[in-house]
Design an enzyme around this catalytic site. Structure first.
Site, PDB file in Angstrom:
ATOM      1  N   CYS A 175       1.031  -1.261  -0.793  1.00 23.87           N
ATOM      2  CA  CYS A 175       0.328  -0.390  -0.208  1.00 23.87           C
ATOM      3  C   CYS A 175       0.769   1.076  -0.204  1.00 23.87           C
ATOM      4  O   CYS A 175       0.553   2.331  -0.873  1.00 23.87           O
ATOM      5  CB  CYS A 175      -0.686   0.298   1.201  1.00 23.87           C
ATOM      6  SG  CYS A 175      -0.283  -0.146   2.911  1.00 23.87           S
TER       7      CYS A 175
ATOM      8  N   HIS B  30      -1.608   1.366   7.335  1.00 23.96           N
ATOM      9  CA  HIS B  30      -2.046   1.800   5.943  1.00 23.96           C
ATOM     10  C   HIS B  30      -1.697   2.919   5.492  1.00 23.96           C
ATOM     11  O   HIS B  30      -1.516   3.797   6.026  1.00 23.96           O
ATOM     12  CB  HIS B  30      -3.313   0.723   6.114  1.00 23.96           C
ATOM     13  CG  HIS B  30      -4.110   0.880   4.693  1.00 23.96           C
ATOM     14  ND1 HIS B  30      -3.337  -0.005   4.354  1.00 23.96           N
ATOM     15  CD2 HIS B  30      -4.855   1.111   4.680  1.00 23.96           C
ATOM     16  CE1 HIS B  30      -4.238  -0.020   2.731  1.00 23.96           C
ATOM     17  NE2 HIS B  30      -5.032   0.470   2.832  1.00 23.96           N
TER      18      HIS B  30
END
Length: 939
Positions: A289, A864
């Site tokens: 990510c 994230h």
């Protein structure tokens, strides 16, 4: 007679070289011009020159004619006729095995054109033009030995010869969509691969505007890309008969060769999909990510994306830069951009790009989590070097200001930078710092101007820290209390105890701090240890003890014993007789008087400390005892056995002074009710046994020495309370044991006031003193100094990247700062930060609009990454979360997760906007807000 070239390009070149037809000179003059003149056969061969083949019999006939002075008309040679050199009159392919001097002679271009202008060329025959190539010869070992210098270093220079290439390379050209049909084409070894590509495009009727590339098929059957089209056929080592395959990029931005069979079904599903270009997700390959976030931000920089979409990068690929990646990073990124902006994909899989990044930057190998800003830094540097227009970097000496005006020094520094670095990355992202360093001893001032690609700005850091702890009182009737304490970030364990004392009224000297993990003490802290060793996720218990004792100090009157709870659990073995022991519950730190330390006394002290959740046996449970156990009560039981009966239970008031924290401060004696107030009987049923163990509570060890005066220990004692399953079930209340209460301070939250982005930039430009690890060498003092340094902004780029330094790593602590940074969507004004004299008539040169944000959610060890980005075509904001893309409104963009900000200068935004027609409404200079989208709570 007119000459027929082998190809249109060759014919055009021949016409350009052919001199204008003039009167035929005399025969002697012809002979001198052809054989002895400057343009005749005499000059040496030079690489790249064109020479022409002439059939030997015709040339000999011409020689006889000119030598005879034209006296015999039968010697006239007529038109140049090379028919004997060709295999056929259709393809005009040369015969094999032709020998110079026997079958043909070689003439330079000028001599050839003279003869054609005088005598003409047989109708329909093409001129046989060939190029001079340079061949390198290997040096013999004997010659290499002669080149050994006294220093034993070997210097070898390869010699070379010039040679006319009579037989060109014949390549088999194939189109990727039709692998069964091959076309033969001839190329000189000095021809470029670009000529091969253009020839293939003409052969297969592919428009030059379409993007194509070439592959070659090797002898072993593998395929290899011909990346650099500027090299020659010789440099690419192409051989006659080699297969060259041309493929054309698909409309969706992919290459036919890159489509894996496993992806064919997905490609068919998306074949008819048509969406907004740029609104395309990236599949998470496993902790990638961070890469997806950086790519989405960079993909939404308009001028960079247009550069790749319009194929301008193809002319600037630098395959020879030793600092670059042979153009592979630039090509891999271009493939991603073309796919994402084709409008034919909902999401794409960046597997090829991930592989390329890992190949050139080993830190990104595998699938570990990384920093999006670190990848962004690598990618910008890689793209710059792969697209650097400077093919050979010259040496540039860095010069100090030496009292010269700033504008002169800055102009010189920027020119020197551009002499070595000239690419679309420099055009778009590079700016200029002014760095001022002052020596603290001699006052020497050093002023330099340095380029930058992004700003890494610090966040204002608070010097306080909130810690959650559990306080365990000596009073067994009180449940453990959860407290939230505000302590100095760089404080000590003693500061934690002082903060807790304000809530509990217990003196800090009567506290011991421990880290509890998996029902055991992971660490018991000393007062002088730093709080930075305690992480936010650690379970910290602070125990109340009494003074005069410390763990392991024999000089003290009392001792603090770490107490573990264990339960016997049946574990099957071959004879079903083995019992295992398993830790449970919360451990304790218990103060015990050294002079009263016996197994019997310790049993009753522990029974008292556990009295809140351990039920004493009732009269029905009393044991009648065993006369063997009622012998002389001065006899001490062995470890692992229960304590014998006693007519007097030692309570805390009998124990005298008890121990305090490790450090040895004294405190009042605890006078809370003890077991001596309980009704006594001669004998009671024992609930548990005691055993010495190691610090893990897993193995027994004997550290106690017994004598008539009690028990002493030779090393740090840990005691385990061992329960039989039936006794634990009957007398131990697990629910009550796990219970705790929350102090009023638990509701306290350390309020972090939001900071403005401008404050971070001001902090960035503040004067700082260099650290010991990074001193500055003063040329006057001739030594390293802890100088003061100040950075100022001199010139800002078209697109400004601002990195918020949320991850703080110091020798005292490591943390992520979740401070809310307030940043403007439009009109970020840098006019007060840029110290270069400004153009007041163009304020847009200092104002920026936001175009993308890289977000990080989570902490130091995990998290994230996502992206907010404004589409350059529609002006709408979208939220990119790996392969998911959603429209958002502008009021959702600002959050505590903002990590890297992308700003575009307003004059650039206006320049890139398409000119609207008279009927179109006026466009906003910044990215607009999509209307009527359902609100999505990003935070």
């Amino acid at each position: 007679m007119a000459a027929v070239a082998e190809s249109p390009a060759a014919a055009a070149a021949a016409e350009d070289r052919e001199p204008q037809r003039e009167a035929v000179p005399g025969l002697e003059s012809q002979r001198r011009q052809i054989e002895n003149g400057e343009n005749g056969r005499g000059p040496p061969l030079r690489a790249g020159e064109s020479w022409f083949l002439v059939e030997r019999h015709w040339y000999k006939q011409w020689e006889v004619h000119v030598q005879g002075g034209g006296q015999d008309p039968s010697t006239f040679p007529g038109c140049i006729n090379n028919a004997e050199l060709f295999e056929d009159q259709v393809n005009w392919r040369l015969k094999k095995g032709l020998v110079e001097g026997e079958d043909y002679v070689l003439l330079p271009a000028a001599a050839w054109h003279y003869l054609v202008s005088w005598y003409g060329l047989e109708h329909g025959q093409p001129p046989i033009e060939r190029k001079v190539i340079r061949r390198y010869l290997a040096v013999s070992p004997a010659f290499a030995r002669l080149c050994v210098l006294p220093s034993q270093s070997l210097v070898v220079e390869l010699s070379s010869i010039q040679k006319v290439e009579v037989y060109p390379v014949e390549l088999l050209l194939i189109q990727h969509s039709d692998m069964d049909t091959a076309h033969t084409a001839q190329f000189n070894r000095t021809d470029s691969i670009d000529l091969v590509l253009r020839t293939a495009q003409e052969q297969f009727l592919v428009s030059p505007q379409e993007e194509t590339r070439l592959w070659i098929k090797n002898a072993e059957g593998s395929f290899e890309r011909l990346c650099n089209t500027r090299v020659t056929v010789l440099d690419a080592a192409l051989q006659t008969g080699q297969v060259v395959i041309m493929e054309t990029r698909n409309k969706d931005g992919t290459w036919p060769s890159a489509q894996l069979p496993a992806m064919s079904s997905a490609s068919e599903e998306d074949e008819d999909f048509q969406g907004q270009p740029g609104i395309c997700g990236l599949t998470n390959l496993g902790n990638t990510c961070f890469m997806n976030s950086a790519l989405q931000c960079l993909s939404n920089v308009p001028q960079l994306t247009n550069y790749f979409l319009k194929n301008r990068y193809l002319e600037e690929l630098n395959f020879c830069n030793p600092l670059g990646m042979k153009g592979e990073i630039a090509e891999a990124y271009a493939d991603l951009v073309k796919q994402a902006w084709s409008g034919h994909h909902r999401s794409i899989v960046p597997h090829v790009f991930k592989t390329k990044v890992g190949h050139f930057a080993s830190q990104f190998l595998g699938y570990q989590q990384h920093d999006s800003q670190e990848l962004l830094s690598f990618l910008l540097d890689g793209l710059h070097e792969d697209l650097n227009r400077v093919k050979k970097k010259e040496y540039v000496e860095l010069c100090d200001a030496a009292g010269r005006p700033d504008q002169e020094v800055a102009r010189e520094a920027w020119q020197n930078h551009r002499r070595r670095n000239d690419s679309v990355i420099v055009d778009t992202f590079h700016g200029l710092f002014k760095s001022t360093v002052v020596c603290p001893d001699c006052g020497n001032v050093s002023v330099t101007f340095d380029p930058f690609c992004y700003l890494s700005v610090p966040l204002p850091v608070t010097h306080k820290r909130v810690m959650e702890v559990f306080f365990v009182s000596m009073d067994p009737r009180r449940k453990p209390e959860q407290h939230r304490l505000v302590v100095p970030k760089r404080g000590k364990i003693s500061d934690l105890c002082v903060a807790l004392a304000k809530h509990t009224g217990v003196s800090p000297e009567r506290m011991m701090v421990a880290d509890v993990f998996s029902h055991r003490f992971y660490k018991i802290y000393q007062l002088e240890e730093s709080l930075s060793s305690i992480l936010d996720r650690d379970d910290i218990f602070i125990y109340e003890v009494s003074g005069r004792a410390a763990i392991g100090e024999n000089s003290r009157e009392d001792v603090v014993l770490p107490i573990y709870l264990r339960e016997r659990t049946p574990a099957r073995d071959y004879n079903n007789s083995y019992y295992g022991l398993m830790l449970f519950g919360h451990p304790l730190l218990v103060s015990v008087p050294r002079d009263r330390l016996s197994w019997d006394a310790l049993y009753h002290i522990l029974l008292y400390r556990l009295s809140r959740y351990v039920t004493r046996p009732s009269s029905d449970d009393e044991d009648d005892g065993d006369e063997k156990d009622l012998e002389d009560k001065d006899n001490l039981p062995k470890p692992g056995h229960v304590a014998g009966g006693s007519s007097q239970d030692p309570g805390p008031e009998q124990a005298g002074p008890s121990s305090g924290v490790a450090g040895g401060s004294r405190a009042p004696v605890d006078n809370s009710p003890g077991p001596s107030h309980w009704p006594q009987r001669a004998r009671r049923k024992h609930l548990f046994t005691l055993q010495t163990v190691n610090s893990n509570g897993t193995s027994d060890r004997s550290t106690f020495n017994e004598d008539t005066h009690g028990v002493s220990f030779s090393s740090q004692p840990y005691i385990a309370i061992d329960w039989e399953p039936e006794m634990k079930k009957r007398y131990y209340d697990e629910v009550e044991a796990e219970g705790y209460v929350k102090h009023d301070c638990v509701g306290y939250v350390l309020k972090k006031a939001p900071v403005r982005l401008q404050e971070c930039i001001e902090l960035f430009t503040t004067t700082e003193t260099l650290e010991k690890e990074n001193p500055w060498y003063c040329p006057n003092c001739k030594q390293h100094q802890l100088a003061t340094k100040k950075l100022d902004l001199w010139m800002l780029p078209e697109t400004l990247i601002i990195h918020l330094k949320r991850f703080s790593y110091t020798k005292f602590s490591r943390e992520k700062l979740d401070t809310l940074v307030e940043f403007p969507i439009r009109d970020l004004d840098f006019s007060k930060f840029v110290i270069k004299p400004q153009n007041e008539s163009a304020p847009e040169l200092y104002k920026y609009d936001l175009i993308a944000v890289s977000n990080h959610y989570g902490g130091l060890r995990d998290g994230h990454y996502t992206t907010f980005a404004c589409n350059k075509d529609s002006g709408q904001w979208h939220y990119f979360d790996d392969n998911s893309v959603s429209p958002v409104t502008e009021n959702q963009i600002e959050s505590k997760a903002a990590y890297v900000l992308f700003y575009q200068r307003q004059d650039v935004a206006r320049r890139l906007q398409p000119q609207p027609s008279l009927s179109d409404p006026p466009a906003s200079p910044a990215c607009g807000t999509p209307a009527n989208f359902e609100f999505m709570d990003i935070n």
